[in-house]
Structure formats: structure tokens, C-alpha cells
Scaffold this motif. Structure first.
Motif, PDB file in Angstrom:
ATOM      1  N   SER A  73       0.834  -1.202   0.000  1.00 25.41           N
ATOM      2  CA  SER A  73       0.000   0.000   0.000  1.00 25.41           C
ATOM      3  C   SER A  73       0.868   1.251   0.000  1.00 25.41           C
ATOM      4  O   SER A  73       0.608   2.195  -0.764  1.00 25.41           O
ATOM      5  CB  SER A  73      -0.907  -0.020   1.233  1.00 25.41           C
ATOM      6  OG  SER A  73      -1.645   1.171   1.319  1.00 25.41           O
ATOM      7  N   TYR A  74       1.906   1.268   0.826  1.00 26.64           N
ATOM      8  CA  TYR A  74       2.810   2.426   0.891  1.00 26.64           C
ATOM      9  C   TYR A  74       3.471   2.686  -0.458  1.00 26.64           C
ATOM     10  O   TYR A  74       3.636   3.836  -0.866  1.00 26.64           O
ATOM     11  CB  TYR A  74       3.864   2.187   1.971  1.00 26.64           C
ATOM     12  CG  TYR A  74       4.943   3.239   2.007  1.00 26.64           C
ATOM     13  CD1 TYR A  74       4.650   4.550   2.372  1.00 26.64           C
ATOM     14  CD2 TYR A  74       6.254   2.915   1.667  1.00 26.64           C
ATOM     15  CE1 TYR A  74       5.646   5.521   2.405  1.00 26.64           C
ATOM     16  CE2 TYR A  74       7.251   3.883   1.695  1.00 26.64           C
ATOM     17  CZ  TYR A  74       6.939   5.184   2.066  1.00 26.64           C
ATOM     18  OH  TYR A  74       7.922   6.139   2.087  1.00 26.64           O
ATOM     19  N   ARG A  75       3.826   1.621  -1.163  1.00 26.29           N
ATOM     20  CA  ARG A  75       4.468   1.759  -2.478  1.00 26.29           C
ATOM     21  C   ARG A  75       3.455   2.083  -3.578  1.00 26.29           C
ATOM     22  O   ARG A  75       3.833   2.334  -4.722  1.00 26.29           O
ATOM     23  CB  ARG A  75       5.216   0.478  -2.848  1.00 26.29           C
ATOM     24  CG  ARG A  75       6.317   0.085  -1.903  1.00 26.29           C
ATOM     25  CD  ARG A  75       7.538   0.947  -2.072  1.00 26.29           C
ATOM     26  NE  ARG A  75       8.631   0.441  -1.261  1.00 26.29           N
ATOM     27  CZ  ARG A  75       9.472   1.201  -0.588  1.00 26.29           C
ATOM     28  NH1 ARG A  75       9.365   2.507  -0.645  1.00 26.29           N
ATOM     29  NH2 ARG A  75      10.430   0.677   0.133  1.00 26.29           N
ATOM     30  N   GLY A  76       2.157   2.028  -3.245  1.00 23.37           N
ATOM     31  CA  GLY A  76       1.129   2.326  -4.234  1.00 23.37           C
ATOM     32  C   GLY A  76       0.971   1.220  -5.264  1.00 23.37           C
ATOM     33  O   GLY A  76       0.601   1.493  -6.410  1.00 23.37           O
ATOM     34  N   MET A  77       1.230  -0.009  -4.852  1.00 21.26           N
ATOM     35  CA  MET A  77       1.155  -1.144  -5.777  1.00 21.26           C
ATOM     36  C   MET A  77      -0.134  -1.925  -5.576  1.00 21.26           C
ATOM     37  O   MET A  77      -0.637  -2.036  -4.457  1.00 21.26           O
ATOM     38  CB  MET A  77       2.361  -2.069  -5.572  1.00 21.26           C
ATOM     39  CG  MET A  77       3.695  -1.415  -5.872  1.00 21.26           C
ATOM     40  SD  MET A  77       5.097  -2.502  -5.546  1.00 21.26           S
ATOM     41  CE  MET A  77       4.983  -3.617  -6.961  1.00 21.26           C
ATOM     42  N   THR A  78      -0.643  -2.488  -6.651  1.00 21.94           N
ATOM     43  CA  THR A  78      -1.814  -3.354  -6.572  1.00 21.94           C
ATOM     44  C   THR A  78      -1.361  -4.783  -6.276  1.00 21.94           C
ATOM     45  O   THR A  78      -0.175  -5.117  -6.420  1.00 21.94           O
ATOM     46  CB  THR A  78      -2.592  -3.352  -7.900  1.00 21.94           C
ATOM     47  OG1 THR A  78      -1.752  -3.938  -8.909  1.00 21.94           O
ATOM     48  CG2 THR A  78      -3.023  -1.950  -8.300  1.00 21.94           C
ATOM     49  N   LEU A  79      -2.320  -5.610  -5.873  1.00 18.27           N
ATOM     50  CA  LEU A  79      -2.024  -7.038  -5.689  1.00 18.27           C
ATOM     51  C   LEU A  79      -1.442  -7.616  -6.975  1.00 18.27           C
ATOM     52  O   LEU A  79      -0.477  -8.381  -6.933  1.00 18.27           O
ATOM     53  CB  LEU A  79      -3.291  -7.807  -5.308  1.00 18.27           C
ATOM     54  CG  LEU A  79      -3.779  -7.691  -3.874  1.00 18.27           C
ATOM     55  CD1 LEU A  79      -5.167  -8.320  -3.741  1.00 18.27           C
ATOM     56  CD2 LEU A  79      -2.811  -8.361  -2.919  1.00 18.27           C
ATOM     57  N   GLN A  80      -2.031  -7.233  -8.097  1.00 16.02           N
ATOM     58  CA  GLN A  80      -1.592  -7.783  -9.384  1.00 16.02           C
ATOM     59  C   GLN A  80      -0.166  -7.360  -9.718  1.00 16.02           C
ATOM     60  O   GLN A  80       0.618  -8.165 -10.222  1.00 16.02           O
ATOM     61  CB  GLN A  80      -2.543  -7.366 -10.515  1.00 16.02           C
ATOM     62  CG  GLN A  80      -2.301  -8.111 -11.806  1.00 16.02           C
ATOM     63  CD  GLN A  80      -2.522  -9.611 -11.653  1.00 16.02           C
ATOM     64  OE1 GLN A  80      -3.580 -10.056 -11.212  1.00 16.02           O
ATOM     65  NE2 GLN A  80      -1.513 -10.413 -11.997  1.00 16.02           N
ATOM     66  N   GLN A  81       0.184  -6.128  -9.435  1.00 20.59           N
ATOM     67  CA  GLN A  81       1.548  -5.667  -9.713  1.00 20.59           C
ATOM     68  C   GLN A  81       2.578  -6.453  -8.891  1.00 20.59           C
ATOM     69  O   GLN A  81       3.623  -6.855  -9.406  1.00 20.59           O
ATOM     70  CB  GLN A  81       1.684  -4.172  -9.421  1.00 20.59           C
ATOM     71  CG  GLN A  81       0.982  -3.301 -10.433  1.00 20.59           C
ATOM     72  CD  GLN A  81       0.949  -1.847  -9.998  1.00 20.59           C
ATOM     73  OE1 GLN A  81       0.746  -1.520  -8.836  1.00 20.59           O
ATOM     74  NE2 GLN A  81       1.149  -0.956 -10.974  1.00 20.59           N
ATOM     75  N   VAL A  82       2.275  -6.686  -7.633  1.00 17.82           N
ATOM     76  CA  VAL A  82       3.191  -7.458  -6.784  1.00 17.82           C
ATOM     77  C   VAL A  82       3.232  -8.904  -7.262  1.00 17.82           C
ATOM     78  O   VAL A  82       4.304  -9.513  -7.367  1.00 17.82           O
ATOM     79  CB  VAL A  82       2.785  -7.372  -5.297  1.00 17.82           C
ATOM     80  CG1 VAL A  82       3.651  -8.287  -4.440  1.00 17.82           C
ATOM     81  CG2 VAL A  82       2.882  -5.933  -4.801  1.00 17.82           C
ATOM     82  N   ALA A  83       2.071  -9.455  -7.583  1.00 12.77           N
ATOM     83  CA  ALA A  83       2.002 -10.836  -8.061  1.00 12.77           C
ATOM     84  C   ALA A  83       2.825 -11.007  -9.339  1.00 12.77           C
ATOM     85  O   ALA A  83       3.592 -11.966  -9.468  1.00 12.77           O
ATOM     86  CB  ALA A  83       0.548 -11.242  -8.297  1.00 12.77           C
ATOM     87  N   ASP A  84       2.668 -10.087 -10.274  1.00 11.56           N
ATOM     88  CA  ASP A  84       3.429 -10.154 -11.527  1.00 11.56           C
ATOM     89  C   ASP A  84       4.929 -10.084 -11.261  1.00 11.56           C
ATOM     90  O   ASP A  84       5.715 -10.819 -11.868  1.00 11.56           O
ATOM     91  CB  ASP A  84       3.014  -9.016 -12.473  1.00 11.56           C
ATOM     92  CG  ASP A  84       1.615  -9.195 -13.036  1.00 11.56           C
ATOM     93  OD1 ASP A  84       1.053 -10.314 -12.928  1.00 11.56           O
ATOM     94  OD2 ASP A  84       1.069  -8.199 -13.566  1.00 11.56           O
TER      95      ASP A  84
END
Length: 123
Positions: A73-84
Motif C-alpha cells: 500500500s505504501y508503495r502504491g502497488m496493486t495485488l496484481q503488480q506485486v504478483a506479476d
């Protein structure tokens, strides 16, 4: 300081001192160690080798919130972005954030890279 030197075979072997002086010496050494650690931290911070977080992020981590979720959340990333970035599904990341699934060592390394943090912070 009143120190008595005891010798063994003609060479200094032990130093004997009152306990109060010993405790003051230990406290001074601890203070010096702490000062050196703080100085090293600031050196690393100025050199860009350390990262600080806003109080709200630190508070969430200290409160026991899932570090993956907090940092994502702090990095402004979505679940999908982290998953990818980690080569897994977003459901996998969601389960980790909910505490229903743990990370392998390999995934932990990938997660740390994706979230730009030390792996230890994610444990």
C-alpha cells in the motif's frame, strides 16, 4: 579510578576495581557503542543506503499489520503488480497478506525486491 593490577609470572594479568567504577565503565562503553551505531545509521541514511518510513507506516508495522500489505500500500502497488513481479497469482499475494499462506524463501526474496525492502522486514 582506583584499579589494582594483579600480576601472574611477572606480567599484568588482571585488573581489580570497585564494582561502582566497573558499572560506570560498562555504561560509558554502552553509550559509546550506541553513539557509534547512531552515527553509522545517519551515514547510511545520508548515503541513501537506509530508508525511513512515515510514522503511519511504522505505526501499522508496530501494530502487527501484515508487512506485505502495509508496504504494498505504501508503495502504491496493486495485488496484481506485486504478483506479476513475484511470478505468482494475486490470490497468492492476498492469502499471504491475510496470513493464510506463508512465503517460501524464494518468494520472500522476490517479494522484498518487488517492494524495495529488506526481506527481514517482511517476516
Amino acid at each position: 579510578m582506583s584499579v589494582q593490577i594483579l600480576e601472574h609470572e611477572g606480567r599484568p594479568a588482571f585488573a581489580l576495581m570497585p564494582i561502582e567504577e566497573y558499572e560506570r565503565l560498562l555504561a560509558a562503553l554502552e553509550d559509546a557503542h550506541d553513539a557509534a551505531a547512531i552515527e553509522e545509521f545517519y551515514r547510511r541514511l545520508v548515503a541513501g543506503e537506509e530508508e525511513t518510513f512515515p510514522a503511519e507506516v511504522a505505526d501499522k508495522l508496530l501494530a502487527g499489520e501484515n508487512p506485505v500489505r502495509v508496504l504494498r500500500s505504501y508503495r502504491g502497488m496493486t495485488l496484481q503488480q506485486v504478483a506479476d513481479a513475484c511470478g505468482v497469482t494475486n490470490a497468492h499475494i492476498s492469502q499471504i497478506e491475510l496470513g493464510k499462506r506463508s512465503m517460501s524463501t524464494d518468494l520472500l526474496k522476490k517479494m522484498a525486491t518487488a517492494l524495495r525492502t529488506d526481506a527481514e522486514l517482511l517476516l
